[in-house]
Design a protein around this motif. Sequence first.
Motif, short mmCIF file in Angstrom:
data_model
loop_
_atom_site.label_atom_id
_atom_site.label_comp_id
_atom_site.label_asym_id
_atom_site.label_seq_id
_atom_site.Cartn_x
_atom_site.Cartn_y
_atom_site.Cartn_z
N THR A 20 19.71 -13.10 -5.55
CA THR A 20 18.89 -13.00 -6.76
C THR A 20 19.21 -14.10 -7.77
O THR A 20 18.44 -14.32 -8.70
CB THR A 20 19.10 -11.63 -7.43
OG1 THR A 20 20.50 -11.41 -7.61
CG2 THR A 20 18.50 -10.51 -6.59
N THR A 79 9.29 -18.55 -12.11
CA THR A 79 9.66 -18.46 -10.69
C THR A 79 8.44 -18.75 -9.83
O THR A 79 7.33 -18.31 -10.14
CB THR A 79 10.18 -17.05 -10.37
OG1 THR A 79 11.32 -16.77 -11.17
CG2 THR A 79 10.57 -16.93 -8.90
N TRP A 80 8.66 -19.51 -8.76
CA TRP A 80 7.58 -19.70 -7.80
C TRP A 80 8.03 -19.29 -6.41
O TRP A 80 9.22 -19.09 -6.15
CB TRP A 80 7.08 -21.14 -7.80
CG TRP A 80 8.07 -22.21 -7.45
CD1 TRP A 80 8.70 -22.40 -6.26
CD2 TRP A 80 8.55 -23.26 -8.32
NE1 TRP A 80 9.52 -23.49 -6.31
CE2 TRP A 80 9.45 -24.04 -7.57
CE3 TRP A 80 8.28 -23.62 -9.65
CZ2 TRP A 80 10.09 -25.16 -8.08
CZ3 TRP A 80 8.92 -24.72 -10.17
CH2 TRP A 80 9.82 -25.48 -9.41
N VAL A 81 7.04 -19.13 -5.53
CA VAL A 81 7.28 -18.75 -4.14
C VAL A 81 6.50 -19.71 -3.25
O VAL A 81 5.61 -20.41 -3.71
CB VAL A 81 6.86 -17.30 -3.88
CG1 VAL A 81 7.73 -16.33 -4.66
CG2 VAL A 81 5.39 -17.07 -4.22
N LYS A 115 16.71 -19.44 -7.12
CA LYS A 115 15.25 -19.42 -7.19
C LYS A 115 14.67 -20.82 -7.09
O LYS A 115 15.37 -21.83 -7.26
CB LYS A 115 14.76 -18.73 -8.47
CG LYS A 115 15.01 -19.46 -9.76
CD LYS A 115 14.41 -18.66 -10.93
CE LYS A 115 14.50 -19.43 -12.24
NZ LYS A 115 13.87 -18.68 -13.35
N ASN A 116 13.38 -20.84 -6.78
CA ASN A 116 12.56 -22.05 -6.78
C ASN A 116 12.95 -23.10 -5.74
O ASN A 116 12.83 -24.30 -5.99
CB ASN A 116 12.51 -22.66 -8.19
CG ASN A 116 11.79 -21.76 -9.17
OD1 ASN A 116 11.23 -20.74 -8.79
ND2 ASN A 116 11.82 -22.12 -10.44
N THR A 153 4.21 -13.17 -9.81
CA THR A 153 5.55 -13.74 -9.75
C THR A 153 6.18 -13.67 -11.14
O THR A 153 5.48 -13.69 -12.15
CB THR A 153 5.51 -15.20 -9.28
OG1 THR A 153 4.51 -15.92 -10.03
CG2 THR A 153 5.17 -15.30 -7.81
N ASN A 189 4.09 -10.26 -4.32
CA ASN A 189 4.01 -11.29 -5.36
C ASN A 189 2.57 -11.76 -5.56
O ASN A 189 2.14 -12.01 -6.70
CB ASN A 189 4.90 -12.47 -5.02
CG ASN A 189 6.38 -12.21 -5.28
OD1 ASN A 189 7.23 -12.60 -4.50
ND2 ASN A 189 6.71 -11.52 -6.36
N GLY A 202 15.14 -26.42 -7.25
CA GLY A 202 15.67 -25.06 -7.31
C GLY A 202 16.91 -24.94 -8.17
O GLY A 202 17.54 -25.95 -8.55
N THR A 203 17.29 -23.70 -8.46
CA THR A 203 18.46 -23.45 -9.30
C THR A 203 19.33 -22.34 -8.71
O THR A 203 18.87 -21.50 -7.96
CB THR A 203 18.05 -23.03 -10.73
OG1 THR A 203 17.26 -21.82 -10.66
CG2 THR A 203 17.25 -24.11 -11.42
N LEU A 205 16.55 -19.50 0.47
CA LEU A 205 17.27 -18.84 -0.63
C LEU A 205 18.61 -18.29 -0.14
O LEU A 205 19.65 -18.45 -0.80
CB LEU A 205 16.43 -17.69 -1.19
CG LEU A 205 15.15 -18.00 -1.95
CD1 LEU A 205 14.42 -16.70 -2.30
CD2 LEU A 205 15.43 -18.81 -3.22
N THR A 254 2.64 -19.99 -7.98
CA THR A 254 2.82 -18.84 -8.86
C THR A 254 1.61 -17.94 -8.69
O THR A 254 0.53 -18.40 -8.31
CB THR A 254 2.97 -19.26 -10.32
OG1 THR A 254 1.80 -20.03 -10.71
CG2 THR A 254 4.21 -20.10 -10.54
#
Length: 333
Positions: free
Chosen positions: A177, A263-265, A180-181, A259, A254, A199-200, A165, A288
């Motif tokens: 921030t 959004t995922w981690v 994400k993803n 989450t 999370n 991701g974005t 990230l 998630t």
Amino acid sequence: MPASAKRVLITGAAGQIGYALCPMVAAGRMLGPDQPVILHLLDIAPAAAALEGVKMELLDAAFPLLQGIVTSTDPAEACSGVDVAVMVGGFPRKAGMERKDVMGKNVSIYAAQARALEANASKDVKVLVVANPANTNALMLAEHAPSIPPENITAMTRLDHNRALAQVAERAGVPVTKVKNVIIWGNHSSTQYPDVSHGTVDGKPIREALKGSEGWLAEEFVPTVQQRGAAIIKARGLSSAMSAASSACDHVRNWLLGTAPGTWVSMGVLSDGSYGQPKGLVYSFPCTCKAGEWSIVQGLEIDAVSAEKMRATAEELAEERELALECIKEAAA
């Protein structure tokens, strides 16, 4: 009504990561700003004096959420009644040691700690393994604590996720921030695959947001994330501690608190065969979380390049598992 205190075990608590992690947990970074905690701090006997020093500093900081501290060199005592266990302690690889030597040491450590958790921890204890090799240590812990649900034992690839990230955010010139993803697939090692395909950045696909940076994404981004730990050791002369502690807090927070929608981690979890990865390995997937349960994100398209990188890291994990199982057999002989 004030929440009842949660008991959080930190192993290797007198070490670098433990020293950084203890105040973060006491300040609410892991379980939330309204959740009181009791810290259970475990380390080996030679670190007993340093462990007491950590306790003294925690007391002196007067954390409002910290309702008690247990320090011990006895795994059974330290594991008593814990709700969350963060397994930071492990045997590091030293000069001249073969992989099998390190694996054998860690199998022994995690077998003993697994039995202590199984016998003494809360029946729904959530376990995060940080010490390397994290994925295989988590697998061995599960092997030696069969009554702990396997979904309650995870390995930390959140540090790699956060590194990815941060690299994208820095390249795009935006706050982290806004990104994400990203995904970390596979092992917490140099074979891991940091994937930006889904991701974005501020709602735009990462590859679109970083148009003109295709060469950086293809040639620099992946090895930078894979080798970040080594780069930090070279720069500091010490391994990652602050970032590892922060990522452990992120992982557990999370996992237990959930989450954000959409959004995922990345989490090292027991593979169910998703995305063609071998069952029975602790493999990092996009996940998630809700109410203390994780779910692997399904339905993502995987291109041929990604599939090959995902396969390569799975092969390393399979080799680690066989090596660990061989160590178990030799120890039992």
